[in-house]
Design an enzyme around this catalytic site. Sequence first.
Site, PDB file in Angstrom:
ATOM      1  CB  SER A  29      -0.895   0.017   1.237  1.00 57.69           C
ATOM      2  OG  SER A  29      -1.515   1.290   1.380  1.00 57.69           O
TER       3      SER A  29
ATOM      4  CG  LEU B 222      -2.486   4.953   2.333  1.00 58.39           C
ATOM      5  CD1 LEU B 222      -3.886   4.732   2.905  1.00 58.39           C
ATOM      6  CD2 LEU B 222      -2.188   6.441   2.215  1.00 58.39           C
ATOM      7  CB  SER B 223       2.462   0.392   3.883  1.00 56.58           C
ATOM      8  OG  SER B 223       3.322  -0.365   4.695  1.00 56.58           O
ATOM      9  N   PRO B 224       3.815   2.661   6.145  1.00 61.34           N
ATOM     10  CG  PRO B 224       3.757   2.683   8.491  1.00 61.34           C
ATOM     11  CD  PRO B 224       2.875   2.577   7.282  1.00 61.34           C
TER      12      PRO B 224
ATOM     13  CB  ALA C  68       5.518  -0.103   1.683  1.00 59.82           C
TER      14      ALA C  68
END
Length: 199
Positions: free
Chosen positions: A9, A11-13, A15
């Site tokens: 995502s 939005l994923s920290p 990632a």
Amino acid sequence: MPHITYYFSVLSPYAYLAGARLEDIAARHGAGITYKPFDLMTGFARTGGTKPADRHPSRMEYRAQELPRQAKKAGIPFNLRPAYWPVNAAPASYAIIAAQNAGGGDVGALTQNLLRATWAEEKDISDDAVIRDALQSAGFDAGLADSGLLTGAETYARNLEDAVGDGVFGSPFYIVDTGQKFWGQDRLDDLDLHLAGEL
């Protein structure tokens, strides 16, 4: 040639914390990558997970300690409470999908540009200008932000179904064509060892 399906995502920290390590590992082993951004918040509901806003305070307290520690280990800037989070992840995800279909640029760099925009640069990745800049910086035509909308929307919805069907329950999530799965940026070393035939 090995292949990695990368579910994530924008939005994923976690990632974001992966940085370019996936791309470095893939290059080292001659592996291809398919980037599959998906709706993680909906995915949580379908796979037994909990959105951050609904998690127990003890989990969120741990997250608040762990994320900055991991960013420090990775040597990258990180803002635990970015100005624009959460935002609508769909437009940025559509751009990644359109760029991958179009080719000619660096999809990994585009993905990292968008993640960095949120977690280090205080930018709104649902904003058209931010998406266009991320595309151009990664070697793509900024017009993909517009031309890829329809295909991007269809693929983004399909990516969620694929993720659930493939047993994905978080971001980042890496699946090798051997069937081996690796969840989290802290499992990239294991992915590397697997591709080397050592794990």
